[in-house]
Design a protein around this motif. Structure first.
Motif, short mmCIF file in Angstrom:
data_model
loop_
_atom_site.label_atom_id
_atom_site.label_comp_id
_atom_site.label_asym_id
_atom_site.label_seq_id
_atom_site.Cartn_x
_atom_site.Cartn_y
_atom_site.Cartn_z
N GLN A 352 0.83 -1.20 0.00
CA GLN A 352 0.00 0.00 0.00
C GLN A 352 0.87 1.26 0.00
N SER A 353 1.99 1.20 0.72
CA SER A 353 2.90 2.36 0.74
C SER A 353 3.42 2.66 -0.66
N ILE A 354 3.83 1.62 -1.38
CA ILE A 354 4.32 1.81 -2.75
C ILE A 354 3.19 2.30 -3.64
N SER A 355 1.99 1.77 -3.43
CA SER A 355 0.84 2.17 -4.23
C SER A 355 0.51 3.64 -4.04
N GLU A 356 0.59 4.13 -2.80
CA GLU A 356 0.31 5.53 -2.54
C GLU A 356 1.32 6.43 -3.28
N ALA A 357 2.59 6.06 -3.22
CA ALA A 357 3.61 6.86 -3.91
C ALA A 357 3.40 6.81 -5.42
N HIS A 358 3.06 5.62 -5.93
CA HIS A 358 2.79 5.49 -7.36
C HIS A 358 1.60 6.34 -7.77
N GLY A 359 0.55 6.35 -6.95
CA GLY A 359 -0.63 7.14 -7.27
C GLY A 359 -0.32 8.62 -7.36
N LEU A 360 0.47 9.12 -6.40
CA LEU A 360 0.84 10.54 -6.42
C LEU A 360 1.69 10.86 -7.65
N LEU A 361 2.61 9.97 -7.96
CA LEU A 361 3.47 10.20 -9.13
C LEU A 361 2.67 10.14 -10.43
N SER A 362 1.73 9.19 -10.48
CA SER A 362 0.90 9.07 -11.69
C SER A 362 0.07 10.32 -11.90
N ASP A 363 -0.47 10.88 -10.81
CA ASP A 363 -1.25 12.11 -10.92
C ASP A 363 -0.42 13.27 -11.45
N ASN A 364 0.89 13.18 -11.28
CA ASN A 364 1.78 14.23 -11.74
C ASN A 364 2.62 13.78 -12.94
N GLU A 365 2.06 12.81 -13.70
CA GLU A 365 2.69 12.32 -14.93
C GLU A 365 4.14 11.88 -14.67
N TRP A 366 4.37 11.22 -13.54
CA TRP A 366 5.67 10.69 -13.20
C TRP A 366 6.76 11.77 -13.23
N GLY A 367 6.35 12.95 -12.81
CA GLY A 367 7.32 14.02 -12.63
C GLY A 367 7.77 14.06 -11.19
N LYS A 368 7.35 15.10 -10.45
CA LYS A 368 7.72 15.22 -9.05
C LYS A 368 6.48 15.44 -8.21
N ILE A 369 6.56 15.06 -6.93
CA ILE A 369 5.47 15.30 -5.98
C ILE A 369 6.04 16.04 -4.78
N THR A 370 5.15 16.68 -4.03
CA THR A 370 5.61 17.46 -2.88
C THR A 370 5.83 16.59 -1.67
N LEU A 371 6.73 17.03 -0.82
CA LEU A 371 6.98 16.33 0.44
C LEU A 371 5.71 16.31 1.29
N THR A 372 4.94 17.40 1.26
CA THR A 372 3.69 17.47 2.03
C THR A 372 2.74 16.34 1.63
N ALA A 373 2.56 16.15 0.33
CA ALA A 373 1.65 15.10 -0.14
C ALA A 373 2.12 13.72 0.30
N LEU A 374 3.43 13.49 0.25
CA LEU A 374 3.96 12.18 0.64
C LEU A 374 3.77 11.94 2.14
N LEU A 375 4.07 12.95 2.95
CA LEU A 375 3.88 12.81 4.40
C LEU A 375 2.42 12.51 4.73
N GLN A 376 1.51 13.25 4.12
CA GLN A 376 0.08 13.04 4.38
C GLN A 376 -0.33 11.61 4.01
N ALA A 377 0.09 11.15 2.82
CA ALA A 377 -0.33 9.84 2.32
C ALA A 377 0.20 8.70 3.19
N GLN A 378 1.44 8.83 3.68
CA GLN A 378 2.06 7.70 4.38
C GLN A 378 1.77 7.68 5.89
#
Length: 503
Positions: A352-378
């Motif tokens: 699930q942890s990998i899936s959350e990171a993949h989901g955030l990256l996919s939403d940003n076309e595999w570019g970059k995501i914010t630290l805030t979004a990652l902290l919230q998701a995990q």
């Protein structure tokens, strides 16, 4: 409205609910089935035929009778089951005359007979559409009448036929007006779209080989406006590598009468153009004589398509890496956890942890995501009150795919451990996370501290389980990164170093 006290006769209910009849009503029912001045003269003529104070032109649905025109009544509709005209339907759609409704068992209990306006006399003729009765032209009187003359009844039928024709014509006119309005709107939209999209249009006279093209087409193909533009000139302006395939597609459209749809490059500019069209006219022998088409500049679309292909290749690369990571996670988790249920719980959480990171990256076309979004998701799934239990002090940073997935796993394992054994396992526990960016040797580096407070007393572990190993090794793909754990009595502390200039 007065409610009936006796049930609706079966024959009347069946006539009102007839599917074929209701389909005919639907086919002619105006958008607004209310009083219509065009039917007023018919009602007036009907009233004059019988010297009756009340005359109606009606449409009859399954539950409602609408008055297209009425004389002597204020209402615009009534319950269909409570009307004389519903009985008209049940009588097979033939005209009927009721000299005295009080003496006729079919009508004596109708609300309009037993109550206001106390109808006694009724004469009605059906309005037909496709052989089905859809309404009526009728007259009513509060005085009984011995009967109606044949001429009057014949004229009433003629008025019903006239009402039916008028109704059909009005509905047909309404539909055509709506269709014409929609066509006009569509043409306006098309014209605006063609103008906004810089669409080239062309008409090819196949017999003479002459082509009439608009200014956008000439610009796309870098041709000069002239009186004698030919198909040969058009073909010559197509990139040599695409010319043969384009001509072959046009030839096939001419032979089959189907649509031409071809992508090609302009010879002088190399820009990508999309041509579409079909045969517009045929001669007396059935051979194509005129071909109508449009041409679009789709260079930006081609660029976007190429970008999508690059993204798909990146995604394929990431999926392969992720599958390899999952295989390693599964082996290591199984090696550390022999119980199947415990294995599933631990592995599912990491997945699930990998899936959350993949989901955030996919939403940003595999570019970059914010630290805030990652902290919230995990972290959020492991806390009951995020605002109270988690305190964050940070610089906002952007994380690439490897950084996001690796740090996501670290945060997941730390949060899982805190929920089971640390600060998040007790009501008063709290996380304090600090993340700051510093410059080291010309490179941006993120230093993050995870500190647990208010939890149970901490003892250093006797052996290093897979969870601790995963925390320390999840960032191995990011060069120069590391995670240091300190098992302080007051709470676990993790210090994370993560270079940011890698994508």
């Amino acid at each position: 409205m007065i409610n009936r006290t006796s049930p609706t006769p079966v024959a009347v209910a069946a006539a009102l609910a007839s599917p074929a009849r209701l389909e005919a009503v639907k086919a002619t029912l105006p958008a607004y089935a209310g009083p219509d001045a065009d039917f007023t003269d018919i009602a007036d003529l009907a009233a004059g035929l019988f010297s009756a104070p009340i005359a109606l032109v009606t449409l009859i649905g399954e539950t409602t009778q609408w008055y297209l025109a009425r004389r002597g009544l204020g209402e615009v509709s009534s319950s269909a089951a409570d009307t004389f005209c519903a009985r008209l339907l049940a009588e097979g759609g033939a005209p009927i005359v009721v000299p005295d409704a009080r003496a006729d068992s079919r009508f004596s209990d109708l609300p309009s007979v037993t109550g206001a306006p106390h109808v006694r006399f009724y004469a009605g003729a059906p309005i037909l559409h496709s052989g089905h009765p859809i309404g009526s032209v009728c007259v009513l009187d509060v005085e009984a009448c011995a009967g109606a003359g044949d001429d009057a009844l014949l004229h009433l039928q003629q008025l019903a036929k006239l009402a039916g024709s008028l109704l059909f014509l009005k509905e047909e006119a309404r539909r055509r007006a709506l269709a014409n309005a929609e066509i006009a709107r569509e043409e306006q939209r098309h014209a605006a779209a063609l103008n906004a999209a810089n669409v080239g249009s062309w008409l090819w006279d196949i017999r003479t080989g002459m082509v009439i093209g608009n200014a956008p087409l000439l610009r796309m193909l870098d041709l000069k406006r002239g009186e004698n533009l030919t198909a040969r000139q058009i073909f010559a302006a197509i990139h040599a590598a695409d010319r043969t395939a384009t001509i072959e597609k046009l030839r096939k459209a001419l032979e089959t009468g189907g649509e031409y749809d071809g992508m090609f490059r302009a010879g002088s500019t190399g820009r990508w153009l999309l041509g579409r069209g079909r045969v517009h006219e045929w001669d007396a022998d059935g051979k194509p004589s005129m071909f109508l088409g449009i041409t679009l500049d789709v260079t930006e679309g081609q660029i976007a398509s190429e970008r999508m292909r690059l993204l798909l290749r990146e995604l394929n690369h990431r999926v392969k890496n992720t599958l390899a990571m999952l295989q390693s996670l599964a082996r290591q988790t199984l090696r550390q956890t022999k119980d199947p249920e415990a294995f599933m719980a631990a592995f599912a959480g990491r997945l699930q942890s990998i899936s959350e990171a993949h989901g955030l990256l996919s939403d940003n076309e595999w570019g970059k995501i914010t630290l805030t979004a990652l902290l919230q998701a995990q972290i959020r799934p492991f806390v009951d009150d995020f605002e109270r239990q988690v305190e964050i002090h940070k610089d906002e940073v952007q994380l690439g795919p490897d950084q996001s997935i690796g740090l996501g796993l670290v945060l997941h394992e730390l949060a899982t451990n805190a929920r089971k054994y640390g600060a998040l396992s007790v009501p008063g526990g709290k996380l304090v996370i600090t993340a700051r960016v510093v410059r080291e040797d010309g490179q941006s580096v993120l230093y993050m501290t995870w500190h647990e407070m208010g939890g149970p007393h901490v003892e250093p572990p006797q052996r290093r389980g897979f969870g601790l190993i995963l925390i320390e090794r999840s960032l191995d793909k990011v060069l120069g990164s590391n995670v240091h754990l300190e098992f302080l009595p007051s709470g676990l502390t993790a210090i994370i170093r993560l270079p940011l200039d890698q994508v």
